[in-house]
Write an enzyme that holds these catalytic residues in place. Sequence first.
Site, mmCIF file in Angstrom:
data_model
loop_
_atom_site.group_PDB
_atom_site.id
_atom_site.type_symbol
_atom_site.label_atom_id
_atom_site.label_comp_id
_atom_site.label_asym_id
_atom_site.label_seq_id
_atom_site.Cartn_x
_atom_site.Cartn_y
_atom_site.Cartn_z
ATOM 1 N N ASP A 34 5.273 -20.483 -4.943
ATOM 2 C CA ASP A 34 4.105 -19.602 -4.855
ATOM 3 C C ASP A 34 3.137 -20.173 -3.814
ATOM 4 O O ASP A 34 2.924 -21.379 -3.740
ATOM 5 C CB ASP A 34 3.419 -19.515 -6.228
ATOM 6 N N THR A 131 8.049 -1.596 -7.718
ATOM 7 C CA THR A 131 7.067 -0.762 -8.419
ATOM 8 C C THR A 131 7.470 0.705 -8.427
ATOM 9 O O THR A 131 8.165 1.170 -7.515
ATOM 10 C CB THR A 131 5.694 -0.915 -7.728
ATOM 11 N N ASP A 132 6.978 1.446 -9.408
ATOM 12 C CA ASP A 132 7.223 2.892 -9.433
ATOM 13 C C ASP A 132 6.440 3.620 -8.335
ATOM 14 O O ASP A 132 6.700 4.782 -8.052
ATOM 15 C CB ASP A 132 6.876 3.484 -10.818
ATOM 16 N N GLU A 133 5.472 2.906 -7.702
ATOM 17 C CA GLU A 133 4.625 3.579 -6.708
ATOM 18 C C GLU A 133 5.414 3.986 -5.467
ATOM 19 O O GLU A 133 4.967 4.827 -4.695
ATOM 20 C CB GLU A 133 3.426 2.696 -6.356
ATOM 21 N N TYR A 156 0.313 -0.363 0.302
ATOM 22 C CA TYR A 156 1.015 -1.210 -0.677
ATOM 23 C C TYR A 156 2.390 -0.631 -1.005
ATOM 24 O O TYR A 156 3.413 -1.311 -0.883
ATOM 25 C CB TYR A 156 0.175 -1.347 -1.958
ATOM 26 N N SER A 159 4.857 -0.790 1.813
ATOM 27 C CA SER A 159 5.442 -2.123 2.055
ATOM 28 C C SER A 159 6.475 -2.460 0.984
ATOM 29 O O SER A 159 7.507 -3.067 1.280
ATOM 30 C CB SER A 159 4.343 -3.194 2.133
ATOM 31 N N LYS A 160 6.224 -2.060 -0.260
ATOM 32 C CA LYS A 160 7.217 -2.315 -1.320
ATOM 33 C C LYS A 160 8.468 -1.463 -1.081
ATOM 34 O O LYS A 160 9.587 -1.924 -1.264
ATOM 35 C CB LYS A 160 6.624 -2.025 -2.703
HETATM 36 P P1 NAD Z 1 -0.066 -10.770 -8.447
HETATM 37 O O1 NAD Z 1 -0.847 -10.338 -7.253
HETATM 38 O O2 NAD Z 1 -0.765 -11.081 -9.724
HETATM 39 O O3 NAD Z 1 0.787 -12.080 -8.082
HETATM 40 C C1 NAD Z 1 1.459 -12.233 -6.865
HETATM 41 C C2 NAD Z 1 1.832 -13.700 -6.711
HETATM 42 O O4 NAD Z 1 2.531 -13.852 -5.461
HETATM 43 C C3 NAD Z 1 0.622 -14.634 -6.656
HETATM 44 O O5 NAD Z 1 0.850 -15.769 -7.479
HETATM 45 C C4 NAD Z 1 0.546 -15.041 -5.192
HETATM 46 O O6 NAD Z 1 -0.006 -16.337 -4.982
HETATM 47 C C5 NAD Z 1 2.009 -14.983 -4.775
HETATM 48 N N1 NAD Z 1 2.154 -14.745 -3.345
HETATM 49 C C6 NAD Z 1 1.510 -13.803 -2.594
HETATM 50 N N2 NAD Z 1 1.867 -13.935 -1.295
HETATM 51 C C7 NAD Z 1 2.765 -14.956 -1.238
HETATM 52 C C8 NAD Z 1 3.494 -15.560 -0.172
HETATM 53 N N3 NAD Z 1 3.357 -15.130 1.086
HETATM 54 N N4 NAD Z 1 4.334 -16.578 -0.466
HETATM 55 C C9 NAD Z 1 4.461 -17.020 -1.742
HETATM 56 N N5 NAD Z 1 3.793 -16.507 -2.780
HETATM 57 C C10 NAD Z 1 2.940 -15.482 -2.531
HETATM 58 O O7 NAD Z 1 1.053 -9.652 -8.651
HETATM 59 P P2 NAD Z 1 1.702 -9.079 -9.984
HETATM 60 O O8 NAD Z 1 0.873 -7.978 -10.478
HETATM 61 O O9 NAD Z 1 2.054 -10.199 -10.876
HETATM 62 O O10 NAD Z 1 3.036 -8.431 -9.387
HETATM 63 C C11 NAD Z 1 4.227 -9.209 -9.232
HETATM 64 C C12 NAD Z 1 5.314 -8.335 -8.641
HETATM 65 O O11 NAD Z 1 5.568 -7.225 -9.502
HETATM 66 C C13 NAD Z 1 4.973 -7.738 -7.279
HETATM 67 O O12 NAD Z 1 6.131 -7.742 -6.482
HETATM 68 C C14 NAD Z 1 4.538 -6.316 -7.589
HETATM 69 O O13 NAD Z 1 4.783 -5.450 -6.506
HETATM 70 C C15 NAD Z 1 5.425 -6.007 -8.780
HETATM 71 N N6 NAD Z 1 4.892 -5.004 -9.731
HETATM 72 C C16 NAD Z 1 3.644 -5.144 -10.240
HETATM 73 C C17 NAD Z 1 3.170 -4.216 -11.165
HETATM 74 C C18 NAD Z 1 1.796 -4.349 -11.797
HETATM 75 O O14 NAD Z 1 1.377 -3.456 -12.545
HETATM 76 N N7 NAD Z 1 1.060 -5.436 -11.569
HETATM 77 C C19 NAD Z 1 3.983 -3.154 -11.539
HETATM 78 C C20 NAD Z 1 5.270 -3.041 -10.999
HETATM 79 C C21 NAD Z 1 5.707 -3.988 -10.094
HETATM 80 P P1 TYD Z 2 -4.951 -0.247 -10.522
HETATM 81 O O1 TYD Z 2 -5.104 -1.133 -11.709
HETATM 82 O O2 TYD Z 2 -5.532 -0.686 -9.221
HETATM 83 O O3 TYD Z 2 -3.380 0.045 -10.390
HETATM 84 P P2 TYD Z 2 -2.597 1.111 -9.428
HETATM 85 O O4 TYD Z 2 -3.517 1.623 -8.402
HETATM 86 O O5 TYD Z 2 -1.532 0.248 -8.848
HETATM 87 O O6 TYD Z 2 -2.086 2.169 -10.360
HETATM 88 O O7 TYD Z 2 -5.573 1.168 -10.862
HETATM 89 C C1 TYD Z 2 -5.145 1.920 -11.990
HETATM 90 C C2 TYD Z 2 -5.875 3.242 -11.969
HETATM 91 O O8 TYD Z 2 -7.283 3.004 -12.160
HETATM 92 C C3 TYD Z 2 -5.765 3.963 -10.634
HETATM 93 O O9 TYD Z 2 -5.679 5.357 -10.867
HETATM 94 C C4 TYD Z 2 -7.067 3.642 -9.935
HETATM 95 C C5 TYD Z 2 -8.059 3.507 -11.072
HETATM 96 N N1 TYD Z 2 -9.170 2.533 -10.829
HETATM 97 C C6 TYD Z 2 -10.498 2.940 -11.017
HETATM 98 O O10 TYD Z 2 -10.779 4.107 -11.410
HETATM 99 N N2 TYD Z 2 -11.495 2.035 -10.791
HETATM 100 C C7 TYD Z 2 -11.242 0.767 -10.365
HETATM 101 O O11 TYD Z 2 -12.193 -0.015 -10.147
HETATM 102 C C8 TYD Z 2 -9.866 0.363 -10.201
HETATM 103 C C9 TYD Z 2 -9.536 -1.028 -9.741
HETATM 104 C C10 TYD Z 2 -8.876 1.293 -10.450
#
Ligand code: NAD
Ligand code: TYD
Length: 350
Positions: A34, A131-133, A156, A159-160
Site C-alpha cells: 500500500d 465496482t458496479d459503477e 472514477y 478508470s475502473k
Molecule cells: P480506499 O480509498 O479506502 O483505499 C484504497 C487503498 O489503496 C488505500 O489504502 C491507498 O493508500 C491505496 N492506494 C491508492 N493508490 C495506491 C498506489 N498507487 N499504490 C499502492 N496503494 C495505493 O478504497 P476502498 O473503498 O477500500 O476500495 C478498495 C477497492 O474496492 C477499490 O479498487 C475500489 O474501486 C473497489 N470498490 C469499492 C467500493 C466502495 O464502496 N468503497 C465498492 C466497490 C468496489
Molecule cells: P459516495 O459515498 O461518494 O459513493 P458513490 O458516489 O460511489 O456511490 O456517495 C453515495 C451517494 O451519496 C451518492 O449518490 C452521492 C451522495 N452524497 C451526498 O449526497 N453528499 C455527500 O457529501 C457525499 C459524499 C455523497
Amino acid sequence: MQHILITGGAGFIGSHVVRHFVKKYTGSTIVNVDKLTYAGNLLNLTDIEQEKNYHFVKGDIVDGDFVFSLFEKHQPDTVIHLAAESHVDRSIANPMAFVHTNVLGTVNLLNAARHHWKDEPDDKRFYHISTDEVYGSLGDEGLFTEETPYDPRSPYSASKASSDHFVRAYWHTYGLPVVLSNCSNNYGPNQFPEKLIPLFIHNIIQKKPLPVYGKGENVRDWLYVEDHAVAIDAIVRNGKLGETYNIGGHNEWKNIDLIRLLCKIMDEKLGRNPGTSEGLITYVKDRAGHDLRYAIDASKVKDELGWVPSVTFEEGVSKTVDWYLANDEWLRQVTSGDYMQYYREQYEER
Ligand code: NAD
Ligand code: TYD
C-alpha cells in the site's frame, strides 16, 4: 494460496480483507502492499500487524520497477488487487490521479504477474476488485447483471472500467489466470469520512451541516464491508477463471431515506432529542454527472458459490455508528491536516 499479495490493504475494504485472510489462512503468507495515500491508514490494522503470517510493504503500484521487485521478492501465487483511487468527487476534481493508479497501476501488476507466472500459470490467480459503477446508471427499474454493457460516466468509473478491460484482455490475449468482481457501495468501520455514511456520521457528531447532493433521490445498493470480504474469499478460491461476479446487498436506499435513518440511529445513540440530526440536513448543489441509481443482481455469486449477505442494513449501520463513536481518536487523526483543505474545496463552493 500459499503466498497472497493484497494491494491497497491499508484502505477501507482492503483492511477488512487483510484481517479476514490473515486470521483464516494462518498457513499462508499475506503481504499487504500500500502506498499509504490519504485513504490508507496502518491504524486500520493494528490488531493483526504482529501476526507471523502478515507483512506490510509500503510502495506505489504506479512504479513498475517496484512492482516487479515485489513479485521477485515475495513470489505471490495469488494477487487480490484493491489498491485504487476510489472517491468519485476526487475523480471529478483530479481525473489524472485515477488514470495513474487505477489504470497504469493495474497494468503494472498484470505485467508483473504475466512475467513471473509464465512458466507455471496453473495454480496462480489474479483477482481484480471492481465496482458496479462501471455499468453506468439505472432508471427506476432493472438490475446490473454480469452481462450489462459497460457505460462508465464519472472519471472514477471510467478508470475502473478501463482497468477491468485490461484484466480481461490479459486473460484473452496471454491466458493470465484472472477473475473479477464488481461490487455495490460498501459501508462499515474504517471507511474514510469522504464517503456518504462516514462523512455524515462525522458531521452529526460535530453538529455540522449534512450536505445532501441535489434532492437526495439517488439510489445506492449498500453492502456491509465484512460481507464483501467473505465474498472475495469465496471468489478467489472458487470463482471460475476469466469470469466476473457481481456482488451486492439486495439493499437499495434512496440517499435521503438512508440519511434520515442514520440521523434517527445517531440521535438515539448520542442521547439527543429526536429530530436533532435531521435539522442538520442541507441540500447542496448536485454532483456533476451524478448517477441516479445502482443496483446489483447478485444471483450468479449466490448460485455458483453460495454467497449471500449476512448482515442486515439496520444491524450494519448500528455497528458502524458504534465503531465511529468508539474510535474518536481514529476519526480525529484522519480529519486533521489535508482533510480540512479537501473539505473546504469540496463543500464551501456548493
Ligand atoms: P480506499 O480509498 O479506502 O483505499 C484504497 C487503498 O489503496 C488505500 O489504502 C491507498 O493508500 C491505496 N492506494 C491508492 N493508490 C495506491 C498506489 N498507487 N499504490 C499502492 N496503494 C495505493 O478504497 P476502498 O473503498 O477500500 O476500495 C478498495 C477497492 O474496492 C477499490 O479498487 C475500489 O474501486 C473497489 N470498490 C469499492 C467500493 C466502495 O464502496 N468503497 C465498492 C466497490 C468496489
Ligand atoms: P459516495 O459515498 O461518494 O459513493 P458513490 O458516489 O460511489 O456511490 O456517495 C453515495 C451517494 O451519496 C451518492 O449518490 C452521492 C451522495 N452524497 C451526498 O449526497 N453528499 C455527500 O457529501 C457525499 C459524499 C455523497
